[in-house]
Design a protein around this motif. Structure first.
Motif, short mmCIF file in Angstrom:
data_model
loop_
_atom_site.label_atom_id
_atom_site.label_comp_id
_atom_site.label_asym_id
_atom_site.label_seq_id
_atom_site.Cartn_x
_atom_site.Cartn_y
_atom_site.Cartn_z
N ASP A 144 60.14 -11.98 12.68
CA ASP A 144 59.42 -13.26 12.73
C ASP A 144 59.27 -13.91 11.37
O ASP A 144 59.00 -15.11 11.28
CB ASP A 144 58.02 -13.05 13.35
CG ASP A 144 58.08 -12.66 14.81
OD1 ASP A 144 59.14 -12.91 15.43
OD2 ASP A 144 57.09 -12.09 15.32
N LYS A 145 59.46 -13.14 10.32
CA LYS A 145 59.25 -13.68 8.97
C LYS A 145 60.53 -13.89 8.18
O LYS A 145 60.56 -14.72 7.28
CB LYS A 145 58.33 -12.75 8.18
CG LYS A 145 56.90 -12.71 8.68
CD LYS A 145 56.02 -11.91 7.73
CE LYS A 145 54.56 -12.00 8.15
NZ LYS A 145 53.67 -11.30 7.19
N ASP A 219 58.72 -15.75 5.18
CA ASP A 219 57.34 -16.27 5.27
C ASP A 219 56.41 -15.30 4.55
O ASP A 219 56.13 -14.19 5.04
CB ASP A 219 56.91 -16.41 6.73
CG ASP A 219 57.67 -17.50 7.45
OD1 ASP A 219 58.25 -18.37 6.77
OD2 ASP A 219 57.69 -17.48 8.70
N ALA A 221 53.25 -15.83 3.83
CA ALA A 221 51.96 -15.88 4.52
C ALA A 221 51.93 -17.18 5.31
O ALA A 221 52.91 -17.97 5.26
CB ALA A 221 50.79 -15.80 3.53
N ASP A 222 50.85 -17.43 5.99
CA ASP A 222 50.76 -18.70 6.71
C ASP A 222 50.89 -19.86 5.73
O ASP A 222 50.17 -19.92 4.71
CB ASP A 222 49.41 -18.79 7.44
CG ASP A 222 49.32 -17.83 8.61
OD1 ASP A 222 50.39 -17.34 9.05
OD2 ASP A 222 48.20 -17.56 9.06
N ASN A 223 51.84 -20.74 6.02
CA ASN A 223 52.06 -21.96 5.23
C ASN A 223 52.60 -21.67 3.83
O ASN A 223 52.48 -22.53 2.94
CB ASN A 223 50.76 -22.79 5.11
CG ASN A 223 50.21 -23.18 6.46
OD1 ASN A 223 50.95 -23.49 7.39
ND2 ASN A 223 48.88 -23.14 6.58
N HIS A 224 53.21 -20.51 3.62
CA HIS A 224 53.81 -20.20 2.33
C HIS A 224 55.15 -19.51 2.57
O HIS A 224 55.21 -18.48 3.24
CB HIS A 224 52.90 -19.29 1.49
CG HIS A 224 51.57 -19.88 1.17
ND1 HIS A 224 51.38 -20.78 0.14
CD2 HIS A 224 50.36 -19.72 1.78
CE1 HIS A 224 50.10 -21.13 0.09
NE2 HIS A 224 49.47 -20.51 1.10
N LYS A 225 56.21 -20.09 2.01
CA LYS A 225 57.55 -19.55 2.22
C LYS A 225 58.26 -19.41 0.88
O LYS A 225 57.97 -20.13 -0.09
CB LYS A 225 58.37 -20.47 3.12
CG LYS A 225 57.87 -20.58 4.55
CD LYS A 225 58.80 -21.45 5.38
CE LYS A 225 58.32 -21.52 6.82
NZ LYS A 225 59.23 -22.34 7.68
N GLY A 336 54.96 -24.56 0.23
CA GLY A 336 53.77 -24.29 1.04
C GLY A 336 52.70 -25.33 0.81
O GLY A 336 52.94 -26.40 0.22
N ASP A 340 43.73 -26.47 2.96
CA ASP A 340 43.84 -26.94 4.33
C ASP A 340 44.89 -28.03 4.48
O ASP A 340 44.72 -28.99 5.25
CB ASP A 340 42.49 -27.45 4.84
CG ASP A 340 41.45 -26.34 4.95
OD1 ASP A 340 41.86 -25.19 5.26
OD2 ASP A 340 40.26 -26.61 4.72
N GLU A 344 50.37 -30.01 -1.05
CA GLU A 344 51.66 -29.41 -0.76
C GLU A 344 52.38 -29.13 -2.09
O GLU A 344 52.27 -29.92 -3.04
CB GLU A 344 52.51 -30.34 0.10
CG GLU A 344 51.89 -30.70 1.43
CD GLU A 344 52.70 -31.74 2.17
OE1 GLU A 344 53.82 -32.06 1.71
OE2 GLU A 344 52.20 -32.27 3.18
#
Length: 769
Positions: A144-145, A219, A221-225, A336, A340, A344
């Motif tokens: 998934d990542k 990925d 983490a969430d919202n960080h690639k 990322g 919130d 960006e």
């Protein structure tokens, strides 16, 4: 792009417009001459680039993005076609899932073009080509990542030269019969010439390109690639050149009508007899006289025989380059958002190693005695041995001997020289976008670049094409190392008036690294180790832009408008080193400014018609260029200046018009889509492309022209669920005659131009499965 481009394809220059294929930077202009067999889309980014990815670019970037494998289903496409001038092509691709998370995609293409200038003499037609290419791609969604993409491609292109047609004084003149007596061939022609008579076999150039790349996206983490890209590419080839004597150049020299070379020896025309007779009489007089310089006579073995060789042997050649070009790229990019989503970010590191060459044999083994430029430069060298130049000297004989000896000793070929350049480019970049309000965004970017370059370049003998001058002395190499660095910021503000209209304002900086002049011919400085015309400085750009992007009329109309102003500092600009040889040039740094505006639109008319178009206006203001290589009396180059007509403005080039930039260019197109039956639909397209007249070189112009192209496609759904299609196309259907390139070969009397391809038509058919 927006008035900025690279008109000189030599290996010592970097491109002003960066070209990428699946994230891999294409380092040399000549290296982008290949077809990609399986493109998904092409992205065009205008203006300076560098804070988001890749290498810095002053004009913009073009991203060619290939189709990726799809693990979800099996599908493919095949297509074959035929057209005017013996055109044939075939292409195909297939997507093969390996399991639920991985797949491969195979694609290939083949094309032939018989050439549109019919050669009634030796060899193939002009502007003919054969192309073939293959691509393999592999995708694996590891989990998934993590997603991994691997690709490998190969392409090979062979082509005959474009046909350079002579046009006296740069203007069309009435046709006359060929002085060589070829039946049915007129030269020069009043307009485009569709046939020629080659005295020699027209050879083929070749370009072989290979590349591999690996991209991994993870990925964090969430919202960080993070994306890691590494790639390796090679290019190897040779360029075919042909300047045919039946198009007027040699004819004019034969009868002594050239504007600079016609009367170098008073009372004797510059035909072959004059070169081998009248000139040798001067040599004989020197040998018998009291002032015969030591080493001047005898010349190298074979010198007199070379003079007697027919000049036509020097107007067909295949020159090496790129010779085993290699480049390695490594890039890591983080993307990322934080806060919130209010902030960006993009940040990355980029490294490029490039090892390129025109010919890697720079130790004296390089030899190309059929190079067209060899005799051109040699003819210019004869000017140093014009007795009339020294007639007013206190001792004309002594002055003639000294000047003639120096001229031969220092004469060097200035085109297609063996050169090896190695580049190491390292950069760190970042860009942040802050959402100050729901309709207001502030963007800031920064790039730091550091580049180092090393070069070895070998000037050549203009007569023999090797590293020994006509007196038998070794011509020293140019060896240099230099480095360039730059810090370039970007700032942009975007404001949404509503959901359909956005205003933006930006200021961007970028730079183009300096480099080495492939055509440098000056003797190495004892301290520097290289000549005065070898190294040139980097150029820098500051760009301002304001624009609006909008959609209205219930989404049926889209309109984008932009205005820009560019300031180029230390622009890298070509200047001639000799008044009569167009390809013997150097690169100097100067300044220029340009401003303009552009817009594009798309509008849906009813259910079936779409009208679209774009237009661009560009105004360029160039600073005058001081040419340090021509007419600096009193000085060592006074002899060259004496060969130019009185009043020739060689000291300062005013650059009244920019190179390659039409003031106005626009396109308008009409599309039609219609479902004819449950299984049959059709698509039709017609477009008009206009360009104002513009310069292709410092003194040669291309025509204003309007080209109309059409195509039509029918799709039929088969009972198996596959779709068969049939396409018809036509290019330049009004058969517009227009010039696309020109060279001011003053030493050969007539300017030469390449014309655009005549009207052509074709049909293709295939199947999607």
């Amino acid at each position: 792009m927006r008035g900025i481009g690279t008109g000189d394809p030599q290996h010592g220059l970097d491109s002003k417009v960066a070209m990428y294929v699946d994230g891999m930077y294409m380092g040399k202009i000549i290296g982008i001459a290949f077809d990609s067999p399986d493109l998904a889309r092409a992205e065009v980014l205008k203006g300076p680039q560098g804070s988001l990815y890749g290498r810095n670019a002053v004009a913009g970037a073009i991203n060619l993005i290939s189709a990726k494998p799809n693990p979800d289903e099996y599908f493919g496409k095949v297509e074959v076609g035929f057209g005017s001038f013996s055109q044939r092509e075939a292409q195909g691709s297939v997507n093969i899932p390996l399991d639920d998370s991985s797949a491969i995609r195979l694609s290939a293409y083949f094309s032939e073009h018989g050439g549109w200038v019919d050669n009634k003499g030796l060899g193939e037609n002009f502007a003919a080509s054969d192309k073939v290419g293959y691509r393999f791609a592999y995708l694996n969604e590891v989990n998934d990542k993590l997603t991994v993409n691997f690709a490998a491609d190969y392409s090979n292109m062979e082509n005959t030269p474009l046909y350079y047609q002579a046009v006296p004084d740069g203007a069309y003149q009435p046709a006359e019969a060929s002085l060589f007596g070829f039946a049915g061939v007129l030269t020069p022609r009043n307009g485009r010439q569709d046939s020629a008579n080659s005295l020699q076999n027209v050879g083929r150039g070749e370009m072989e390109t290979m590349g591999v790349s690996l991209t991994a996206e993870y990925d964090l983490a969430d919202n960080h690639k993070v994306k890691f890209n590494v790639g390796y590419r090679t290019q190897d080839g040779a360029r075919a050149v042909s300047l045919q004597p039946d198009v007027g150049q040699i004819e004019a020299v034969q009868v002594g009508s050239g504007p600079y070379l016609g009367d170098l020896v008073p009372g004797v025309s510059l035909g072959l007899n004059a070169i081998t007779g009248g000139y040798l009489e001067n040599i004989a007089a020197l040998a018998a006289g009291p002032n015969n310089p030591t080493g001047f006579i005898p010349f190298r073995s074979g010198f007199l025989q070379a003079l007697a060789t027919p000049m036509t042997d020097f107007y067909n050649s295949v020159s090496t380059g790129p010779d085993d070009h290699k480049q390695t790229q490594v890039e890591v990019t983080f993307t990322g958002d934080v806060m919130d989503g209010k902030l960006e970010y993009t940040a990355g590191l980029y490294y490029l190693n490039e090892d390129t060459a025109t010919n890697r044999d720079v130790d004296g083994g390089y030899r190309n005695p059929t190079d067209a430029q060899a005799f051109v430069d040699f003819g210019t060298a004869l000017g140093f041995c014009n007795p009339a130049v020294y007639a007013a000297a206190p001792n004309p004989t002594t002055a003639f001997v000294a000047g003639c000896t120096a001229g031969f000793r220092n004469s060097r070929q200035g085109s297609g020289l063996p050169l090896i350049v190695e580049t190491d480019a390292l950069a760190a970049y970042s860009q942040f976008t802050y959402h100050a309000q729901d309709n207001l965004r502030l963007t800031a970017g920064f790039r730091v670049s550091d580049e180092e370059k090393d070069v070895v370049q070998q000037p050549l003998s203009p007569l023999f094409g090797d590293n020994i001058d006509v007196l038998g002395n070794v011509i020293p190499q140019n060896v240099a190392s230099t480095s360039f660095d730059s810090a370039d910021p970007t700032i942009m503000v975007e404001y949404d008036f509503n959901e359909d209209t956005m205003l933006y304002v930006s200021r961007t900086e970028s730079f183009r690294a300096g480099g080495f002049n492939e055509t440098a011919t000056s003797s190495p400085d004892p301290v520097l180790g290289y000549g005065e015309d070898l190294v040139f400085d980097p150029e820098e750009i500051t760009a301002y832009e304001i624009g609006i992007k909008s959609t209205f009329n219930d989404g049926r109309t889209r309109l984008n408008v932009a205005a820009f102003q560019y300031e180029l500092e230390n622009e890298q600009f070509n200047v001639p080193k000799e008044p009569s040889v167009a390809t013997n040039r150097s690169i100097v740094n100067t300044n220029s400014e340009m401003e303009g505006f552009e817009f594009d639109f798309v509008h849906l008319i009813g259910d079936n018609f779409t009208v679209s178009g774009n237009a661009a206006y560009t105004d360029v203001q160039n600073d005058p260029v001081v040419n340090p290589y021509l007419c600096q009396p009193p000085g060592a180059r006074a002899v060259i200046c004496a060969l130019a007509p009185a009043g020739t403005p060689n000291v300062v080039d005013p650059r009244d018009q920019p190179l390659g930039v039409p003031e106005w260019a626009y396109t308008i197109a009409l599309d039609y889509n219609k479902q004819l039956t449950d299984r049959l639909d059709m698509y039709a397209h017609i477009n008009l492309n206009h360009k104002d007249e513009h310069l292709s070189s410092q003194d040669e112009g291309n025509d204003e022209h309007d080209l109309i192209n059409v195509n039509m496609k029918f799709n039929y759904e088969l009972s198996s669920g596959n779709t068969a299609f049939l396409k018809f196309w036509g290019k330049n259907i009004t058969d517009e005659e227009y010039r696309i390139d020109g060279i001011g070969f003053r030493a050969l009397s007539y300017d030469v131009f390449v014309f655009g391809e005549p009207a052509s038509y074709g049909v293709s058919m295939g199947m999607n499965f």
